[in-house]
Design a protein around this motif. Structure first.
Motif, PDB file in Angstrom:
ATOM      1  N   LYS A  84      64.229  43.472  55.719  1.00 50.35           N
ATOM      2  CA  LYS A  84      63.546  43.055  56.941  1.00 50.35           C
ATOM      3  C   LYS A  84      64.532  42.578  58.006  1.00 50.35           C
ATOM      4  CE  LYS A  84      59.298  43.716  55.507  1.00 50.35           C
ATOM      5  NZ  LYS A  84      58.503  44.823  56.038  1.00 50.35           N
ATOM      6  N   THR A 109      65.194  45.459  60.066  1.00 56.59           N
ATOM      7  CA  THR A 109      64.010  45.763  60.860  1.00 56.59           C
ATOM      8  C   THR A 109      63.908  44.828  62.054  1.00 56.59           C
ATOM      9  OG1 THR A 109      62.855  46.519  58.875  1.00 56.59           O
ATOM     10  CG2 THR A 109      61.506  46.019  60.790  1.00 56.59           C
ATOM     11  N   ASP A 134      58.639  51.819  65.118  1.00 55.87           N
ATOM     12  CA  ASP A 134      59.031  51.863  63.706  1.00 55.87           C
ATOM     13  C   ASP A 134      59.176  50.457  63.129  1.00 55.87           C
ATOM     14  OD1 ASP A 134      59.055  54.593  63.765  1.00 55.87           O
ATOM     15  OD2 ASP A 134      61.235  54.803  63.902  1.00 55.87           O
ATOM     16  N   SER A 135      59.765  49.557  63.912  1.00 60.42           N
ATOM     17  CA  SER A 135      59.967  48.183  63.442  1.00 60.42           C
ATOM     18  C   SER A 135      58.638  47.463  63.242  1.00 60.42           C
ATOM     19  CB  SER A 135      60.837  47.412  64.441  1.00 60.42           C
ATOM     20  OG  SER A 135      62.098  48.015  64.592  1.00 60.42           O
ATOM     21  N   ASP A 153      56.888  48.618  60.100  1.00 62.46           N
ATOM     22  CA  ASP A 153      57.467  48.043  58.885  1.00 62.46           C
ATOM     23  C   ASP A 153      57.096  46.575  58.727  1.00 62.46           C
ATOM     24  OD1 ASP A 153      58.565  50.442  58.275  1.00 62.46           O
ATOM     25  OD2 ASP A 153      60.642  49.898  58.724  1.00 62.46           O
ATOM     26  N   GLY A 155      62.873  47.612  54.840  1.00 60.31           N
ATOM     27  CA  GLY A 155      64.115  48.099  55.431  1.00 60.31           C
ATOM     28  C   GLY A 155      64.212  49.593  55.207  1.00 60.31           C
ATOM     29  N   GLN A 156      65.289  50.046  54.566  1.00 59.95           N
ATOM     30  CA  GLN A 156      65.440  51.461  54.244  1.00 59.95           C
ATOM     31  C   GLN A 156      65.036  51.772  52.803  1.00 59.95           C
ATOM     32  OE1 GLN A 156      66.465  54.290  56.345  1.00 59.95           O
ATOM     33  NE2 GLN A 156      65.491  52.655  57.491  1.00 59.95           N
TER      34      GLN A 156
END
Length: 297
Positions: free
Chosen positions: A78, A81, A208-209, A212, A248-249
């Motif tokens: 995060k 992010t 995108d952020s 998430d 995150g990823q």
């Protein structure tokens, strides 16, 4: 499967992008000031946004290498992010300022003010940017494909979008330089167009952020793949529920699967471990997998 070797390749190619983008961005800002070109100023800001996304990629890779600990059961994804969210806001504000600046110059030209003619250094900077940014795309894109890194893939396309915007900048500066006084308005108009490219990058980072941070589920087709992988394991009769999200990823997946009542705890556990292995093989070793087993009805 995403490996440490993949992370090293992503890190290396991104560091190359950081070095090149730093030099190119500094050159373009210098050319914009010395060349009296609003279009080149916007194009330099576009390169700056690429440089910032390079740093975000590096941050995600660094976070991905950080082990989970007692206080971070899901890792620190995060943080990346939140960084992307903050950067999206800053880039958006910069794009709006550039748009306002370009519109203001264009209005002044419409009202009869003679804008200053762009100088050759601005045109040279645009040409250099086209070549360099296309080269960066061609260096970065194959690594993104081979490592299946979505964030690096996006970064590669940022390089190409900068190359494309530099083509527009080159044409706009050329028109302002060589086609007479009336055509000088093309330079600030080009800066407005380029600012729209930058706004798009801001929007992508922000959207995108936010997805998430709001624990948005993975796309339906991805959840369907998860279901099929679980059903491919012997003794799994049904997948009752799939919960998924990005950290995150990394990916977090929780499943509720049905198995025969007569199955021993030991066998059920073995099948659950097999499912976990399949999912980590598909989505990466950092994937969090939780499996709840229920007996057949």
């Amino acid at each position: 499967m995403h490996t440490k070797s993949d992370d090293s390749r992503i890190y290396a190619v991104t560091m190359k992008g950081v070095l090149v983008n730093t030099i190119l961005t500094a050159f373009k800002f210098t050319a914009a000031i010395l060349g009296h070109s609003a279009a080149m100023l916007a194009d330099a800001a576009h390169s700056l946004s690429d440089l910032v996304t390079d740093f975000i990629v590096l941050l995600f890779v660094r976070i991905g290498r950080s082990p989970r600990d007692a206080h971070h059961d899901y890792g620190r994804g995060k943080l990346g992010t939140l960084t992307a969210l903050a950067v999206g806001v800053v880039i958006g504000i910069l794009a709006l300022w550039l748009c306002h600046h370009g519109v203001t110059l264009a209005i002044r030209a419409i009202r009869g003010e003679v804008l200053e003619r762009p100088r050759l250094i601005a045109l040279i900077a645009a040409l250099v940017s086209i070549v360099v940014k296309e080269w960066l795309y061609r260096v970065t894109h194959p690594v993104a494909e081979e490592t299946k890194s979505s964030i690096l893939h996006g970064n590669a396309w940022h390089h190409r979008s900068d190359a494309l915007s530099s083509i527009g900048t080159f044409l706009g500066i050329s028109a302002a330089m060589f086609f007479g006084v009336k055509w000088r308005i093309v330079d600030p108009i080009t800066s407005v167009v380029v600012s729209v490219f930058i706004l798009r990058i801001s929007w992508l980072l922000l959207s995108d952020s936010v997805r998430d941070l709001l624990e948005h589920s993975l796309p339906d087709q991805i959840e369907a793949e998860i279901t099929q992988l679980a059903l491919s394991e012997p003794e799994v009769t049904e997948v009752k529920q799939v919960l998924s999200r990005r950290v995150g990823q990394s990916t977090a997946i929780e499943l509720q699967v049905s198995m025969p009542r007569q199955l021993s705890i030991e066998d059920a556990h073995r099948h659950a471990l097999n499912i976990e292995s399949l999912l980590k093989g598909k989505f990466g070793t950092s994937t969090h997998v939780g499996i709840h087993i229920v007996p057949d009805e």
